[in-house]
Design a protein around this motif. Structure first.
Motif, PDB file in Angstrom:
ATOM      1  N   ASN A  27     -18.141  58.081 146.761  1.00  0.00           N
ATOM      2  CA  ASN A  27     -19.055  57.698 145.682  1.00  0.00           C
ATOM      3  C   ASN A  27     -18.634  58.397 144.404  1.00  0.00           C
ATOM      4  N   THR A  28     -18.639  57.696 143.306  1.00  0.00           N
ATOM      5  CA  THR A  28     -18.254  58.291 142.026  1.00  0.00           C
ATOM      6  C   THR A  28     -19.310  57.992 140.975  1.00  0.00           C
ATOM      7  N   PHE A  29     -19.484  58.939 140.053  1.00  0.00           N
ATOM      8  CA  PHE A  29     -20.455  58.821 138.964  1.00  0.00           C
ATOM      9  C   PHE A  29     -19.782  59.251 137.664  1.00  0.00           C
ATOM     10  N   GLU A  30     -20.294  58.761 136.580  1.00  0.00           N
ATOM     11  CA  GLU A  30     -19.824  59.194 135.274  1.00  0.00           C
ATOM     12  C   GLU A  30     -20.426  60.554 134.931  1.00  0.00           C
ATOM     13  N   GLN A  31     -19.672  61.379 134.198  1.00  0.00           N
ATOM     14  CA  GLN A  31     -20.209  62.655 133.741  1.00  0.00           C
ATOM     15  C   GLN A  31     -21.274  62.405 132.673  1.00  0.00           C
ATOM     16  N   VAL A  32     -22.357  63.190 132.739  1.00  0.00           N
ATOM     17  CA  VAL A  32     -23.491  62.980 131.839  1.00  0.00           C
ATOM     18  C   VAL A  32     -23.830  64.282 131.141  1.00  0.00           C
ATOM     19  N   ASP A  33     -24.067  64.247 129.833  1.00  0.00           N
ATOM     20  CA  ASP A  33     -24.529  65.409 129.086  1.00  0.00           C
ATOM     21  C   ASP A  33     -26.044  65.490 129.174  1.00  0.00           C
ATOM     22  N   LEU A  34     -26.544  66.594 129.723  1.00  0.00           N
ATOM     23  CA  LEU A  34     -27.990  66.821 129.799  1.00  0.00           C
ATOM     24  C   LEU A  34     -28.372  67.794 128.688  1.00  0.00           C
ATOM     25  N   GLY A  35     -28.320  67.341 127.464  1.00  0.00           N
ATOM     26  CA  GLY A  35     -28.607  68.224 126.339  1.00  0.00           C
ATOM     27  C   GLY A  35     -27.329  68.776 125.736  1.00  0.00           C
ATOM     28  N   ASP A  36     -27.502  69.759 124.852  1.00  0.00           N
ATOM     29  CA  ASP A  36     -26.371  70.296 124.099  1.00  0.00           C
ATOM     30  C   ASP A  36     -25.490  71.250 124.905  1.00  0.00           C
ATOM     31  N   HIS A  37     -26.039  71.853 125.958  1.00  0.00           N
ATOM     32  CA  HIS A  37     -25.318  72.928 126.635  1.00  0.00           C
ATOM     33  C   HIS A  37     -24.939  72.637 128.082  1.00  0.00           C
ATOM     34  N   ILE A  38     -25.460  71.566 128.672  1.00  0.00           N
ATOM     35  CA  ILE A  38     -25.283  71.338 130.110  1.00  0.00           C
ATOM     36  C   ILE A  38     -24.637  69.983 130.349  1.00  0.00           C
TER      37      ILE A  38
END
Length: 338
Positions: free
Chosen positions: A139-150
């Motif tokens: 299974n593969t997922f796209e990288q996601v930015d959870l805010g400015d630092h994570i």
């Protein structure tokens, strides 16, 4: 209550779990934990990595429990007898647990920032196998930015729920969780909301793998090339007790202080974690205590580093000595050239 774990008997308070009792004995007896996190209430019971065999339920009812039980959520009873590292069924089961956790987990340790302090690496190193039986696509997922630092790398997530419990218990409003069910389950924010509060950075510290990473630290250095020191500051939001990670004279990362089980006891605010990256911002207490069995101790303790038993056993079973009596006729042409 008296409880016996791996032939060692100790006395514990009523309500103590098998995991907590084993930790009182020491790391050589304590089961591994991928989802259990003592400072977080209700954590545990997700990964099954801490399964143990109860050979005697209690003094009143000495019958063995029919199945392996998760030590992190099972309370001890008077006269209970538990087998962990000395039980072959437990050790074989852990091999299966490691294989299950690695079904979709990518083998990207060489580029993962968590390498060197990854609990899944340690778990696999101690209890895993060297071969895989899967040929299916992961299974593969796209990288996601959870805010400015994570940044979230869902490919690496093992759904331990630690970050969810952390957001529930130390922040005002949780905006992320486990979405969907079964093999479609994933950590995500709802309605595309970013994680933005004063203590959001702590979900990075509690993640046992490299699923939640610090964007200010990504790809800056390997953890075994850094120098961790204990420090504190006067902070009106948190305790201000942290670990500073140095590269030369530069502070490249700030984390909460962790105990011998890799658990943060005092969560820190984002101001301390992301904004105070100068030595002048802190009062230095001294070098951090690093386990000699940890890869972080590389080039620091030298030959005294403790070598885990699994790789030594694996080498003895799977690698053969070179037979010096082999036919060397193929070397003749080279001799003539010389």
């Amino acid at each position: 209550m008296k409880v016996t774990i791996d032939n060692i008997t100790i006395e514990v308070e009523p309500g103590t779990t098998i995991m907590q009792a084993a930790r009182q004995i020491g790391p050589e007896v304590a089961p591994p934990a991928m989802c259990y996190y003592e400072p977080l209430k209700a954590s545990g019971g997700k990964c099954r990595g801490c399964l143990v065999k109860v050979t005697a339920g209690s003094e009143k009812d000495p019958r063995p429990m029919p199945k392996l039980v998760p030590s992190c959520i099972t309370q001890v009873q008077e006269g209970m007898i538990v087998e962990n590292t000395i039980n072959e069924q437990v050790l074989e089961t852990r091999k299966g647990i490691v294989e299950f956790l690695l079904l979709n987990h990518p083998l990207d340790c060489p580029i993962c920032d968590q390498a060197g302090e990854c609990h899944l690496q340690d778990f696999s190193f101690e209890h895993g196998v060297s071969k895989t039986r899967t040929v299916e696509e992961r299974n593969t997922f796209e990288q996601v930015d959870l805010g400015d630092h994570i940044q979230l790398h869902m490919n690496r997530c093992i759904l331990c729920y630690r970050c969810v419990y952390t957001a529930d218990q130390i922040t005002d409003g949780r905006v992320h969780g486990v979405m969907h069910r079964g093999d479609h389950a994933e950590i995500s924010t709802y309605i595309e909301k970013a994680i933005d509060n004063d203590f959001s950075g702590n979900i990075i510290d509690v993640c046992p793998v490299g699923a939640l990473t610090d964007k200010t630290y990504r790809f800056k250095n390997r953890v075994w090339f850094t120098k961790p020191v204990e420090a504190h500051c006067d902070c009106d939001k948190c305790s201000g007790n942290v670990t500073l990670w140095y590269r030369g004279e530069e502070v490249i990362r700030v984390t909460g202080r962790k105990n011998e089980w890799g658990e943060v006891k005092e969560f820190i605010c984002n101001t301390c974690r992301f904004d105070r990256k100068k030595t002048s911002d802190w009062t230095i207490e001294g070098p951090s205590k690093v386990s000699r069995a940890s890869v972080i101790s590389a080039n620091k303790y030298g030959a005294n580093t403790i070598k885990p038993a699994f790789p030594i056993k694996q080498a003895a079973e799977q690698y053969k000595k070179i037979d010096d009596n082999r036919d060397r006729s193929f070397l003749a042409p080279q001799k003539q050239l010389n």
